[in-house]
Design an enzyme around this catalytic site. Structure first.
Site, PDB file in Angstrom:
ATOM      1  N   ARG A  80      -1.427  -1.698   7.008  1.00  0.00           N
ATOM      2  CA  ARG A  80      -2.414  -1.354   5.980  1.00  0.00           C
ATOM      3  C   ARG A  80      -1.872  -1.602   4.576  1.00  0.00           C
ATOM      4  O   ARG A  80      -2.576  -2.065   3.694  1.00  0.00           O
ATOM      5  CB  ARG A  80      -2.844   0.112   6.123  1.00  0.00           C
ATOM      6  CG  ARG A  80      -3.784   0.366   7.282  1.00  0.00           C
ATOM      7  CD  ARG A  80      -4.050   1.853   7.399  1.00  0.00           C
ATOM      8  NE  ARG A  80      -2.801   2.559   7.591  1.00  0.00           N
ATOM      9  CZ  ARG A  80      -2.285   2.829   8.782  1.00  0.00           C
ATOM     10  NH1 ARG A  80      -2.917   2.478   9.873  1.00  0.00           N
ATOM     11  NH2 ARG A  80      -1.128   3.451   8.890  1.00  0.00           N
ATOM     12  N   ILE A  81      -0.585  -1.281   4.364  1.00  0.00           N
ATOM     13  CA  ILE A  81      -0.023  -1.482   3.018  1.00  0.00           C
ATOM     14  C   ILE A  81       0.104  -2.984   2.733  1.00  0.00           C
ATOM     15  O   ILE A  81      -0.217  -3.451   1.640  1.00  0.00           O
ATOM     16  CB  ILE A  81       1.341  -0.765   2.875  1.00  0.00           C
ATOM     17  CG1 ILE A  81       1.172   0.741   3.105  1.00  0.00           C
ATOM     18  CG2 ILE A  81       1.954  -1.036   1.506  1.00  0.00           C
ATOM     19  CD1 ILE A  81       2.467   1.535   3.158  1.00  0.00           C
ATOM     20  N   THR A  94       7.938  -3.917   6.778  1.00  0.00           N
ATOM     21  CA  THR A  94       7.926  -3.528   8.185  1.00  0.00           C
ATOM     22  C   THR A  94       8.540  -2.140   8.401  1.00  0.00           C
ATOM     23  O   THR A  94       9.490  -1.780   7.711  1.00  0.00           O
ATOM     24  CB  THR A  94       8.687  -4.596   9.010  1.00  0.00           C
ATOM     25  OG1 THR A  94       8.628  -4.236  10.363  1.00  0.00           O
ATOM     26  CG2 THR A  94      10.126  -4.726   8.595  1.00  0.00           C
ATOM     27  N   SER A 112      10.221  -0.885   2.211  1.00  0.00           N
ATOM     28  CA  SER A 112      10.019  -0.313   3.552  1.00  0.00           C
ATOM     29  C   SER A 112      11.080   0.752   3.812  1.00  0.00           C
ATOM     30  O   SER A 112      10.921   1.909   3.420  1.00  0.00           O
ATOM     31  CB  SER A 112      10.047  -1.413   4.619  1.00  0.00           C
ATOM     32  OG  SER A 112      11.307  -2.059   4.672  1.00  0.00           O
ATOM     33  N   ARG A 113      12.175   0.355   4.405  1.00  0.00           N
ATOM     34  CA  ARG A 113      13.327   1.233   4.581  1.00  0.00           C
ATOM     35  C   ARG A 113      14.571   0.383   4.336  1.00  0.00           C
ATOM     36  O   ARG A 113      14.594  -0.810   4.680  1.00  0.00           O
ATOM     37  CB  ARG A 113      13.388   1.798   6.018  1.00  0.00           C
ATOM     38  CG  ARG A 113      12.323   2.852   6.314  1.00  0.00           C
ATOM     39  CD  ARG A 113      12.575   4.151   5.533  1.00  0.00           C
ATOM     40  NE  ARG A 113      11.631   5.205   5.834  1.00  0.00           N
ATOM     41  CZ  ARG A 113      10.502   5.442   5.158  1.00  0.00           C
ATOM     42  NH1 ARG A 113      10.161   4.678   4.124  1.00  0.00           N
ATOM     43  NH2 ARG A 113       9.717   6.442   5.500  1.00  0.00           N
ATOM     44  N   GLU A 159      20.558   6.756   0.887  1.00  0.00           N
ATOM     45  CA  GLU A 159      19.765   7.352  -0.208  1.00  0.00           C
ATOM     46  C   GLU A 159      20.120   8.808  -0.401  1.00  0.00           C
ATOM     47  O   GLU A 159      20.271   9.519   0.607  1.00  0.00           O
ATOM     48  CB  GLU A 159      18.273   7.219   0.101  1.00  0.00           C
ATOM     49  CG  GLU A 159      17.830   5.769   0.091  1.00  0.00           C
ATOM     50  CD  GLU A 159      16.352   5.560   0.428  1.00  0.00           C
ATOM     51  OE1 GLU A 159      15.609   6.548   0.505  1.00  0.00           O
ATOM     52  OE2 GLU A 159      15.974   4.404   0.621  1.00  0.00           O
ATOM     53  N   ASP A 193      13.109  -0.452  -3.694  1.00  0.00           N
ATOM     54  CA  ASP A 193      12.730   0.964  -3.754  1.00  0.00           C
ATOM     55  C   ASP A 193      13.522   1.755  -2.720  1.00  0.00           C
ATOM     56  O   ASP A 193      13.483   2.984  -2.728  1.00  0.00           O
ATOM     57  CB  ASP A 193      11.222   1.093  -3.484  1.00  0.00           C
ATOM     58  CG  ASP A 193      10.695   2.500  -3.761  1.00  0.00           C
ATOM     59  OD1 ASP A 193      11.193   3.140  -4.713  1.00  0.00           O
ATOM     60  OD2 ASP A 193       9.814   2.976  -3.021  1.00  0.00           O
ATOM     61  N   HIS A 231      13.167   5.289  -4.378  1.00  0.00           N
ATOM     62  CA  HIS A 231      12.257   5.517  -3.244  1.00  0.00           C
ATOM     63  C   HIS A 231      11.003   6.306  -3.686  1.00  0.00           C
ATOM     64  O   HIS A 231      10.784   7.433  -3.267  1.00  0.00           O
ATOM     65  CB  HIS A 231      12.981   6.262  -2.102  1.00  0.00           C
ATOM     66  CG  HIS A 231      12.265   6.113  -0.782  1.00  0.00           C
ATOM     67  ND1 HIS A 231      12.894   6.119   0.427  1.00  0.00           N
ATOM     68  CD2 HIS A 231      10.944   5.969  -0.486  1.00  0.00           C
ATOM     69  CE1 HIS A 231      12.013   5.982   1.406  1.00  0.00           C
ATOM     70  NE2 HIS A 231      10.811   5.885   0.876  1.00  0.00           N
ATOM     71  N   ILE A 232      10.223   5.639  -4.538  1.00  0.00           N
ATOM     72  CA  ILE A 232       9.035   6.309  -5.101  1.00  0.00           C
ATOM     73  C   ILE A 232       7.739   5.590  -4.725  1.00  0.00           C
ATOM     74  O   ILE A 232       6.730   5.732  -5.420  1.00  0.00           O
ATOM     75  CB  ILE A 232       9.134   6.389  -6.641  1.00  0.00           C
ATOM     76  CG1 ILE A 232       9.506   5.025  -7.227  1.00  0.00           C
ATOM     77  CG2 ILE A 232      10.108   7.453  -7.088  1.00  0.00           C
ATOM     78  CD1 ILE A 232       8.879   4.735  -8.545  1.00  0.00           C
ATOM     79  N   GLY A 233       7.778   4.820  -3.645  1.00  0.00           N
ATOM     80  CA  GLY A 233       6.603   4.019  -3.265  1.00  0.00           C
ATOM     81  C   GLY A 233       5.295   4.792  -3.326  1.00  0.00           C
ATOM     82  O   GLY A 233       4.295   4.317  -3.853  1.00  0.00           O
ATOM     83  N   SER A 234       5.300   5.987  -2.785  1.00  0.00           N
ATOM     84  CA  SER A 234       4.048   6.757  -2.719  1.00  0.00           C
ATOM     85  C   SER A 234       4.005   7.873  -3.769  1.00  0.00           C
ATOM     86  O   SER A 234       3.132   8.739  -3.703  1.00  0.00           O
ATOM     87  CB  SER A 234       3.926   7.376  -1.325  1.00  0.00           C
ATOM     88  OG  SER A 234       5.041   8.217  -1.077  1.00  0.00           O
TER      89      SER A 234
END
Ligand code: DGY
Length: 327
Positions: free
Chosen positions: A156-157, A209, A237-238, A267, A262, A286-289
């Site tokens: 979806r992203i 992914t 992603s990660r 981390e 990100d 790590h602020i994607g969302s």
């Protein structure tokens, strides 16, 4: 009637606390510091539900939580779940899809744009008083519009990124995924290609992914070697989907133009990580969302999953690997 006991490991809005408290007897971790593993084990002794963000849910943790029925992640990624251990103990696990797609896609575009146009590097240049009219040529970046974007992982992203790329920036969009997305191909003209073709042809490569055993170090030395020396690599992603040493090597040796990151192998990222010293790398924590509205929506979705699971329903976002044949 005695209520179900749950532990909420992250700070959440009062409105969400009130919602959960209607159904559950809640304990909240309201401290600024992150809970330690030992503290978490203590809290889990008697609870039936846990709402958290990124805690490793493995055999060790589950052995401290004999009554646990559900772990509700307030994130879309669930690589923190040891699915085998959860399955064998009959513990449900949920995530928070849908509500963050556009927010993460916006962030990916900000990484693309800021890396290509050197936004963070040139922001410090101005703020440090280095702006000099004769310097103009040294400030050039590279174009984003009318170039080729390759998206690895078309969920979806990925779709939300493809839409922005095609409709907003006139980019050609290539993608690689486990399955083809024919509807997207006809809607936006995106093209399905092999991973190697994507790496060879793309100007921007976005890794989206999920992290699984199959995708760990999906992008390694060989993959960076295939990229254009003008390519920009984006990872939202990660961290472990990339071999970080191979990424550092590619950047140091100018095998690629830059990277927008990100996520990292470790981390919070280690202060000595060479990526932090590279001007052609944009680094985010790590602020994607991470917008207030989206994080609220994620926490609320996680709360609903928790309540559904704890009250004997099948949670709406039970992760596919933990679904049984009859749900
Ligand atoms: C997610 O939801 O998986 C984001 O990466 C935040 O953890």
């Amino acid at each position: 009637m005695s209520k179900f006991k749950v532990f909420i490991e992250k700070s959440i809005a009062d409105e969400i606390k009130e919602y959960i408290s209607q159904y559950c007897d809640c304990k909240f971790w309201d401290y600024d510091k992150k809970i330690s593993r030992e503290e978490l084990f203590q809290e889990l002794k008697n609870v039936e539900g846990l709402l958290e963000n990124g805690e490793r849910i493995d055999e060790e943790l589950l052995s401290h939580a004999p009554n646990l029925k559900i772990v509700s992640n307030s994130s879309v990624g669930y690589n923190n779940f040891d699915l085998k251990a959860m399955k064998s103990r009959g513990v449900m696990g949920t995530n928070t899809p849908y509500v963050l797609d556009d927010t993460v896609a916006d962030l990916v575009f900000s990484l693309i744009l800021s890396t290509a146009r050197r936004v963070t590097e040139l922001d410090s240049y101005v703020k440090q008083g280095k702006w000099n009219k004769n310097d103009e040529k040294n400030l050039y970046g590279i174009d984003v519009h009318h170039t080729t974007l390759g998206i690895i992982g078309m969920g979806r992203i990925g779709r939300a990124i493809a839409k922005r790329a095609k409709l907003g920036f006139d980019m050609d969009v290539l993608y690689h995924n486990r399955s083809r997305k024919y509807d997207l191909e006809s809607e936006l003209g995106t093209k399905y290609v092999s991973l190697d073709t994507l790496l060879i042809q793309s100007d921007y490569i976005v890794l989206m992914t999920p992290l699984t055993d199959e995708t760990e170090h999906l992008i390694d030395y060989k993959e960076f070697d295939l990229m254009k020396d003008t390519a920009i690599f984006i990872n939202a992603s990660r961290g472990k989907t990339v071999n970080e040493e191979a990424l550092i090597n590619a950047l140091k040796n100018k095998k690629i133009f830059g990277a927008g990151l990100d996520v990292y192998d470790v981390e919070p990222v280690n202060k000595d990580n060479p990526l932090l010293k590279m001007p052609n790398v944009v680094t985010l924590p790590h602020i994607g969302s991470a917008t207030a509205r989206t994080r609220f929506d994620m926490d609320m979705r996680a709360a609903k999953n928790l309540v559904q699971g704890i009250t004997g329903k099948i949670p709406q976002d039970l992760v596919p690997e933990l679904k049984s044949a009859d749900n």
